[in-house]
Design a protein around this motif. Structure first.
Motif, short mmCIF file in Angstrom:
data_model
loop_
_atom_site.label_atom_id
_atom_site.label_comp_id
_atom_site.label_asym_id
_atom_site.label_seq_id
_atom_site.Cartn_x
_atom_site.Cartn_y
_atom_site.Cartn_z
N GLY A 33 0.80 -1.23 0.00
CA GLY A 33 0.00 0.00 0.00
C GLY A 33 0.83 1.27 0.00
N LEU A 34 2.15 1.15 0.25
CA LEU A 34 2.99 2.35 0.25
C LEU A 34 2.98 2.99 -1.14
N VAL A 35 2.80 4.30 -1.20
CA VAL A 35 2.80 5.03 -2.47
C VAL A 35 4.25 5.33 -2.86
N LEU A 36 4.64 4.92 -4.06
CA LEU A 36 5.98 5.18 -4.57
C LEU A 36 5.91 6.23 -5.67
N ARG A 86 0.80 7.07 2.54
CA ARG A 86 1.62 8.16 2.02
C ARG A 86 2.67 8.57 3.07
N THR A 87 3.68 7.73 3.21
CA THR A 87 4.79 8.00 4.12
C THR A 87 5.94 8.64 3.35
N PRO A 88 6.54 9.74 3.85
CA PRO A 88 7.70 10.34 3.15
C PRO A 88 8.78 9.28 2.91
N PHE A 89 9.23 9.19 1.67
CA PHE A 89 10.15 8.11 1.30
C PHE A 89 11.46 8.18 2.09
N LYS A 90 11.95 9.41 2.34
CA LYS A 90 13.20 9.54 3.08
C LYS A 90 13.09 8.97 4.48
N ALA A 91 11.89 9.01 5.05
CA ALA A 91 11.70 8.54 6.43
C ALA A 91 11.83 7.03 6.54
N LEU A 92 11.81 6.32 5.41
CA LEU A 92 11.88 4.87 5.44
C LEU A 92 13.29 4.35 5.66
N LYS A 93 14.30 5.23 5.43
CA LYS A 93 15.70 4.91 5.73
C LYS A 93 16.12 3.58 5.11
N LEU A 94 16.17 3.54 3.79
CA LEU A 94 16.61 2.35 3.09
C LEU A 94 18.08 2.08 3.39
N SER A 95 18.44 0.82 3.48
CA SER A 95 19.84 0.44 3.69
C SER A 95 20.39 -0.17 2.40
N LEU A 96 21.65 0.14 2.10
CA LEU A 96 22.30 -0.35 0.89
C LEU A 96 23.46 -1.25 1.28
N ASP A 97 23.63 -2.35 0.56
CA ASP A 97 24.83 -3.13 0.81
C ASP A 97 26.00 -2.46 0.10
N ALA A 98 27.20 -2.94 0.32
CA ALA A 98 28.40 -2.28 -0.19
C ALA A 98 28.40 -2.20 -1.71
N GLN A 99 27.93 -3.25 -2.38
CA GLN A 99 27.95 -3.26 -3.84
C GLN A 99 27.01 -2.20 -4.42
#
Length: 335
Positions: A33-36, A86-99
Motif C-alpha cells: 500500500g505504500l505510495v511510490l 503516504r509515508t515520506p520516502f526519506k523517512a523509510l531509511k533504506l539500507s544499501l549493501d556495499a555493492q
C-alpha cells in the motif's frame, strides 16, 4: 542482498534502484500500500527521474507494485486491496549493501553536479551574456573536461547555453522580449498541466498549499517564503501532471525565469504581496472544484508575473557589476 554484480555497474543504474527496492519490498521495509513516487525516490538515490521511472516499470513487470487511481504506484500486486499509505520516502531509511552503494556512488559524474551548474547559469542571465569556460568548470568541480562537456551539452538541450561563432559556450542575455515570450509559452501550457495535475493531487495537499499562502498574515513575507510558495505551485502541483513530456517542457521554460526571480529576490528586491494572493486564489478555486476558473486565474497570475519580471529586469540594470558568480562564468562586455 542477492544482487548480481553485473547489475551494479553504473551503466545499469535503473537495475540497482530496482534491486534495492525489490529487496526492501520483500523484507517488508516497503509495506503493502505504500505510495511510490519518482521524485522522492530520485532524491534518495541522488539521481534523475529517468532511471527511477525505468526501475518502477521493472518492479511493475514483476508484479511487486501496481498503478492505482492516484499518482505513482502502490506496493503490492494489483489484486491486493490495500489503502494507499503516504509515508515520506526519506523517512523509510533504506539500507544499501556495499555493492549497491558503490554502484550509486560511481553513477555518471555529470548528474552529481548538473543541478548546481544549471542554477548558477540560470542566475546570471539577467546581467548580460556570459561565457562558460569549460576548463574552469572542470577545475571548479574537480571533474574531467569530458564530464564538464557533458553538463554543457545537457544545458544546451535545455536551451540555457549555446555555442557562438567562435565555438565558445555562452549563456544569456535574458531580455524583456525573452521574458514576454517565455511567459506566453507558460500561459499556453500551464493551464493544461493544471487540469491534468489536479486530478492526481489529493485534496489535503491542495489544502496545505492554500494554507501556506496565509502564513504572511502572521509574519512578513521573506524571499525564502516566496520561493517556497512558487515551488509549491511549480513542483507540487503543475509538474505533477501525468503528461511527462508536458512536465519536461514546462520545466525547461520555467527554469530561466524561476531561477532569475529567485536570484533577484535574494539581492533584496521588494516583494509584491499580490503574488501570494494570486496563488491562494488558484488553490481556493481548485478546492471548490472550479477548475476552469482556476486555470483562468493561473493565466492572470502569469500575465502579472511577466510584468513584474520585466520591472525586475530593469531594476537589475542599475547594477554596474553583478554580484559574485561562479568562477567558470566570465561576463562578456560589448557582445
Amino acid at each position: 542482498m542477492t544482487t548480481d554484480i553485473d547489475l551494479l555497474s553504473s551503466s545499469h543504474l535503473y537495475a540497482v534502484i530496482a534491486e534495492v527496492l525489490d529487496e526492501h519490498i520483500r523484507i517488508g521495509q516497503l509495506p503493502p500500500g505504500l505510495v511510490l513516487l519518482e521524485k522522492p525516490i530520485a532524491e534518495v538515490f541522488q539521481t534523475s527521474r529517468a532511471p527511477v521511472r525505468r526501475a518502477l516499470a521493472e518492479l511493475e513487470s514483476r508484479q511487486l507494485i501496481h498503478r492505482f487511481d492516484g499518482r505513482g504506484f502502490l506496493v503490492g500486486p494489483s489484486s491486493a486491496a490495500v489503502p494507499p499509505i503516504r509515508t515520506p520516502f526519506k523517512a523509510l531509511k533504506l539500507s544499501l549493501d556495499a555493492q549497491a552503494d558503490a554502484a550509486l556512488q560511481t553513477r555518471a559524474s555529470w548528474e552529481r553536479i548538473y543541478a548546481e551548474v544549471e542554477r548558477a547559469v540560470a542566475s546570471c542571465l539577467v546581467f548580460g551574456q556570459y561565457r562558460i569556460v569549460e576548463a574552469e568548470l572542470a577545475d571548479h568541480y574537480r571533474v574531467s573536461r569530458t564530464v564538464a562537456r557533458d553538463v554543457l551539452g545537457r544545458l544546451q538541450e535545455r536551451g540555457l547555453v549555446r555555442k557562438n561563432q567562435s565555438s565558445h559556450w555562452v549563456a544569456g542575455p535574458l531580455t524583456a522580449k525573452d521574458i514576454r515570450e517565455l511567459y506566453e509559452l507558460r500561459a499556453a501550457l500551464e493551464p493544461v498541466a493544471l487540469r491534468g495535475a489536479v486530478q492526481q493531487t489529493p485534496r489535503e495537499t491542495l489544502q496545505a498549499l492554500c494554507e501556506r499562502c496565509s502564513a504572511g498574515q502572521r509574519q512578513p513575507w521573506t524571499a525564502d517564503m516566496i520561493d517556497r510558495i512558487e515551488s509549491d505551485l511549480h513542483e507540487s502541483l503543475l509538474l505533477a501532471t501525468t503528461n511527462d513530456r508536458l512536465a519536461e517542457s514546462l520545466r525547461h521554460i520555467q527554469l530561466p525565469l524561476v531561477e532569475t526571480e529567485r536570484f533577484l529576490r535574494s539581492l533584496g528586491l521588494p516583494i509584491d504581496p499580490r503574488i501570494v494572493d494570486e496563488h491562494r486564489i488558484i488553490y481556493e478555486l481548485l478546492l471548490h472544484d472550479a477548475v476552469d476558473a482556476a486555470a483562468a486565474a493561473l493565466t492572470n497570475h502569469l500575465q502579472a508575473e511577466s510584468r513584474r519580471s520585466i520591472i525586475h529586469l530593469k531594476t537589475a540594470a542599475v547594477f554596474t557589476e553583478p554580484p559574485p558568480l561562479a568562477s567558470y562564468l566570465a561576463r562578456r562586455v560589448g557582445y
